[in-house]
Structure formats: structure tokens, C-alpha cells
Write an enzyme that holds these catalytic residues in place. Structure first.
Site, PDB file in Angstrom:
ATOM      1  CE1 TYR A 142       5.901  62.585  62.900  1.00  0.00           C
ATOM      2  CE2 TYR A 142       6.148  64.336  64.444  1.00  0.00           C
ATOM      3  CZ  TYR A 142       6.497  63.668  63.216  1.00  0.00           C
ATOM      4  OH  TYR A 142       6.924  64.412  62.095  1.00  0.00           O
ATOM      5  CG  ASP A 237       9.627  63.362  71.832  1.00  0.00           C
ATOM      6  OD1 ASP A 237       9.614  64.535  72.186  1.00  0.00           O
ATOM      7  OD2 ASP A 237       9.535  62.863  70.687  1.00  0.00           O
ATOM      8  CE  LYS A 265       6.140  71.368  68.469  1.00  0.00           C
ATOM      9  NZ  LYS A 265       6.154  70.510  67.128  1.00  0.00           N
TER      10      LYS A 265
HETATM   11  N1  HOZ Z   1       3.514  66.869  64.594  1.00  0.00           N
HETATM   12  C1  HOZ Z   1       3.716  67.663  65.728  1.00  0.00           C
HETATM   13  C2  HOZ Z   1       2.370  68.279  66.267  1.00  0.00           C
HETATM   14  N2  HOZ Z   1       1.798  67.139  67.023  1.00  0.00           N
HETATM   15  C3  HOZ Z   1       4.340  68.949  64.755  1.00  0.00           C
HETATM   16  C4  HOZ Z   1       3.520  69.706  63.941  1.00  0.00           C
HETATM   17  C5  HOZ Z   1       4.154  69.217  62.425  1.00  0.00           C
HETATM   18  O1  HOZ Z   1       4.337  68.056  62.102  1.00  0.00           O
HETATM   19  O2  HOZ Z   1       4.038  70.318  61.677  1.00  0.00           O
END
Ligand code: HOZ
Length: 424
Positions: A142, A237, A265
């Protein structure tokens, strides 16, 4: 009705799904999400006054635990001078100098506001630099919700059961090629299908959005070699692994030098920040020096920079943090493994240092397909039981558990007791 349930009733009327990010929903669990009031150290407190041991850690940045005094104080101090100027500031220079002087593969860096933005911009820079369009990503990885990356994406996309997002025009993803994580041949095949056309290979060096899936030996090295052979850039990433796996992230941990890196973050210590950086000649493609346009009013926001830089400086000054995180990981995940062995059933527990995921499957989990064999109904049951016992996990099978240095041995023992109670 609890306060969380009452808030959720109000929220669903005005916010899609009642949440501002899908991974916060307890959809798979069939409950109202816990609405959080405050957090401190390894604990998070909901609006009903329940205290939980938190393993979300704001999805990673709370390496030092929630509400770390020096970080909180840096935010208060910075806010006294004003919240945002939309103009250049000294602290942005300090942040860039600090990152570039300690991360060898980052010669220049640009601040943005999230990991999504970092990836979107890094891809644009990679395309601008190479003059090529194709991007290879991995199923289950992701990279935020930028259009081009919403192909076989992990995280909330996996739990929503929607393989690819609606609203993404075909044109936005026609240059995205999807490979199999931990399978170098799949990358080789794609390179052969599009000879000389691949601008970059982007990878989570530790898969952490299909649950935790560490790279097999030779995988990252092989990607480096394939990129070099095909004139493609290698983008790590490091939104989850940067400054967490090691100060220099997965690149340092595995000893691989990517051409570009994206952060999220973590470099804001919880404030909304992202960044992308890498080799000087690539970054000099970015406006206003080069022709790759990318901008943002809040980029390098002084409050976010103050928080982030305080955390990074602390981590650099305390390298023992990484030994501590690895020890805590061994204690927690090793302890869980012992319990599962005792039960004698086919669970998989993937972990690396502070990151871990328990999969409810007999298959070894090494990619998207094997991750999807996990029984999400069994996960939901486990999640609910853990929550009842005061353990706050991500409400999805396909997210990581995050440990911080604030998770004491006693807290880890308490967690293991809850796991034991559930399984044995
Ligand atoms: N997908 C991320 C955590 N694996 C960030 C959290 C989000 O999407 O709010």
C-alpha cells in the site's frame, strides 16, 4: 449505549462510514469504533474512560510512546510563534540538513503532508527524471491512496473487499504494473514485457499493509540489481519502516541503497507530514529547480517540523532505541509464538523487530495471495477478545502491530496473558 456508540451514531450521518479513514472502522468486527479521548505512553483511553494497551501507535509514528514530553513541549513552543506561514522557515532547513546528513541515500529531500503525497510526488519525479512512464508495484503493498497506486493495494483496500477503487480512470493505472511480493521472477517478467519503459520499482521493503510480510533473503538485493539492469529507479516506501526498523530504515537494516525513499507520519512524530528524497540529480528535477511540479501550502509546516525533528534527533541520540525495540519485539512475538505452538494449530506469526502480524492460516504468508488465505472471521473474534481484555489492535487482519519503547515488560506480559487466555 456507550459514548463511543453514541458518537458513532452521530458520525455515520455526517462522515462516510463514520470515520475519516477506512482502517479506523470496525466494519469487519461489527461494532462501533472506540472513539479516543487521549493517549499517554503505551496506553490509549477512549471517551468511555476505558484504558487499552495500544498497538496501533497512530499507525507507526509513536516510536517513543504517546505524548512524549519533549515532543509535546516542542509543539507548544513552536505554536507560540504562529501556526503556519506558507513561507520558508529555518526549521525546514534544519530538518532537511538533519535527514540528509544522517541518511546516506537521501541527498535532497522535499517535505509534504502525508505518505500518499510523498509517493505521488516521488513517482512523478521518477518519471520526470527517467523520461519513462511505467511503474512496478507489488500486490498487497500500500502506497497511499494516490490513483496510480490503487491497484491490488493493501491496507483498507484489502478489508473493503474492493480490489481496485472506483473513481480511478483506467488511464491513471494503465502504466502501473503489478508484481508478486518476494518473487523476483515476476518483476523480471514485467521488465521483459515493457523493455526500457519502467521508470521505477516501488516497494515496501517490509510489507506491512497485507499484514507484516518481511522480504525473503535476496529479494531486495534482487530488486536493486533488476532496477540497475533495466535503467529503473528503486523507490523504498519507508512510511512504516523509516526511522523505526533502524534509524536509516529498512535501507540501513538490509544494507540496500534505494534511489529514492518516501516517508510519512513518522517524520512528523504524529503530526501530518510526509517527505520524499533521494539522489541529488533526481531531486533537482523538482520545481522550482526542475520541470517536475509539486507544491503545498502546509508542506514543512513549522509545528509539524518541530515535532518531527525533536523525535528524529532523540532517536539519533539514542541508538539503543533500536536494540530495545528489537528486544521488545522478540519478547512479544516470541511469546505469542510459544503460546500458539502450545495450542498446536496452524497460525502464522510474521514479525521483524517492533512490527508483527498474526495470520489465521496454515500457509506460510509471504505475499498477497498467501496473506489473503487468513481467516478474517477468526481474526475478528480474536480482535474482539483482545479488546475486551484491554488490548487495542488494528481492527483489520491486514495491518501491523506496532510496539514502542513505552511498552514495558509488564505490559508485554499482560498482552501475552490476554493472548494465552484466548488461545489456550
Ligand atoms: N494504511 C495505513 C496503515 N497501514 C495508514 C492508516 C490509514 O490509512 O488511515
Amino acid at each position: 449505549m456507550t459514548k463511543s456508540e453514541a458518537l458513532f451514531e452521530r458520525a455515520v450521518k455526517r462522515i462516510p462510514g463514520g470515520v475519516n479513514s477506512p482502517v479506523r472502522a470496525y466494519g469487519a468486527i461489527g461494532e462501533a469504533p472506540r472513539f479516543i479521548d487521549r493517549a499517554d505512553g503505551c496506553y490509549i483511553y477512549d471517551v468511555d474512560g476505558n484504558r487499552y494497551i495500544d498497538y496501533i501507535d497512530s499507525w507507526g509514528p509513536m516510536i517513543l510512546g504517546h505524548n512524549f514530553p519533549a515532543i509535546r513541549e516542542s509543539v507548544v513552543k513552536a505554536s507560540e510563534k504562529g501556526l503556519s506561514f506558507g513561507c520558508a522557515t529555518e526549521i525546514e532547513v534544519e530538518m532537511a540538513e538533519f535527514i540528509c546528513s544522517h541518511i546516506p541515500h537521501v541527498e535532497m529531500v522535499r517535505m509534504v503532508n502525508s505518505g500518499t503525497e510523498a509517493v505521488m510526488s516521488a513517482i512523478r519525479a521518477a518519471r520526470g527524471f527517467t523520461g519513462k512512464n511505467k511503474i512496478v508495484k507489488f500486490a498487497g503493498c500500500y502506497h497511499g491512496h494516490t490513483d496510480a497506486m490503487l491497484v491490488s493495494a493493501g491496507s483498507g483496500v484489502m478489508t473493503s473487499g474492493v480490489p481496485d477503487s472506483a473513481g480511478v480512470p483506467k488511464g491513471c493505472t494503465e502504466d502501473t504494473m503489478t508484481a508478486v511480493y518476494n518473487d523476483l521472477n515476476s518483476v523480471k517478467t514485467l521488465m521483459e514485457q515493457a523493455p526500457g519503459q519502467v521508470a521505477a520499482v516501488i516497494v515496501e521493503p517490509v510489507g506491512a499493509n497485507m499484514g507484516v510480510v518481511p522480504p525473503e533473503e535476496g529479494f531486495l538485493e534482487g530488486l536493486r540489481a533488476l532496477c540497475d539492469e533495466n535503467g529503473a529507479l528503486l523507490i523504498f516506501d519507508e512510511v512504516i519502516t523509516g526511522f523505526r526498523l533502524a534509524f536509516g530504515g529498512a535501507a540501513e537494516y538490509f544494507g540496500i541503497r534505494p534511489d529514492m525513499v518516501t516517508y510519512g507520519k513518522i517524520i512528523g512524530a504524529g503530526m501530518p507530514v510526509g517527505a520524499y528524497g533521494g539522489r541529488r540529480e533526481i531531486m533537482e528535477m523538482v520545481a522550482p529547480v526542475g520541470a517536475v511540479y509539486q507544491a503545498g501550502t502546509l508542506s514543512g509546516n513549522p509545528i509539524a517540523m518541530a515535532a518531527g525533528l525533536t523525535q528524529l534527533k532523540y532517536l539519533f541520540a539514542h541508538p539503543e532505541t533500536y536494540t530495545l525495540l528489537a528486544e521488545k519485539g522478540e519478547k512479544l512475538y516470541g511469546g505469542m509464538e510459544d503460546i500458539l505452538k502450545e495450542k498446536g494449530l496452524g497460525y502464522q506469526l510474521n514479525h521483524i523487530s517492533s512490527l508483527g502480524s498474526l495470520f489465521f492460516t496454515e500457509q506460510q504468508v509471504k505475499d498477497y495471495t498467501s496473506a489473503k488465505t487468513s481467516d478474517t472471521t477468526a481474526f475478528a473474534d480474536y480482535f474482539k477478545a483482545m479488546l475486551k481484555n484491554g488490548i487495542h489492535l488494528a481492527p483489520s487482519q491486514f495491518e501491523a502491530m506496532f510496539l514502542s519503547v513505552a511498552h514495558t515488560d509488564a505490559v508485554i506480559e499482560e498482552t501475552l496473558d490476554a493472548v494465552r487466555k484466548y488461545f489456550v
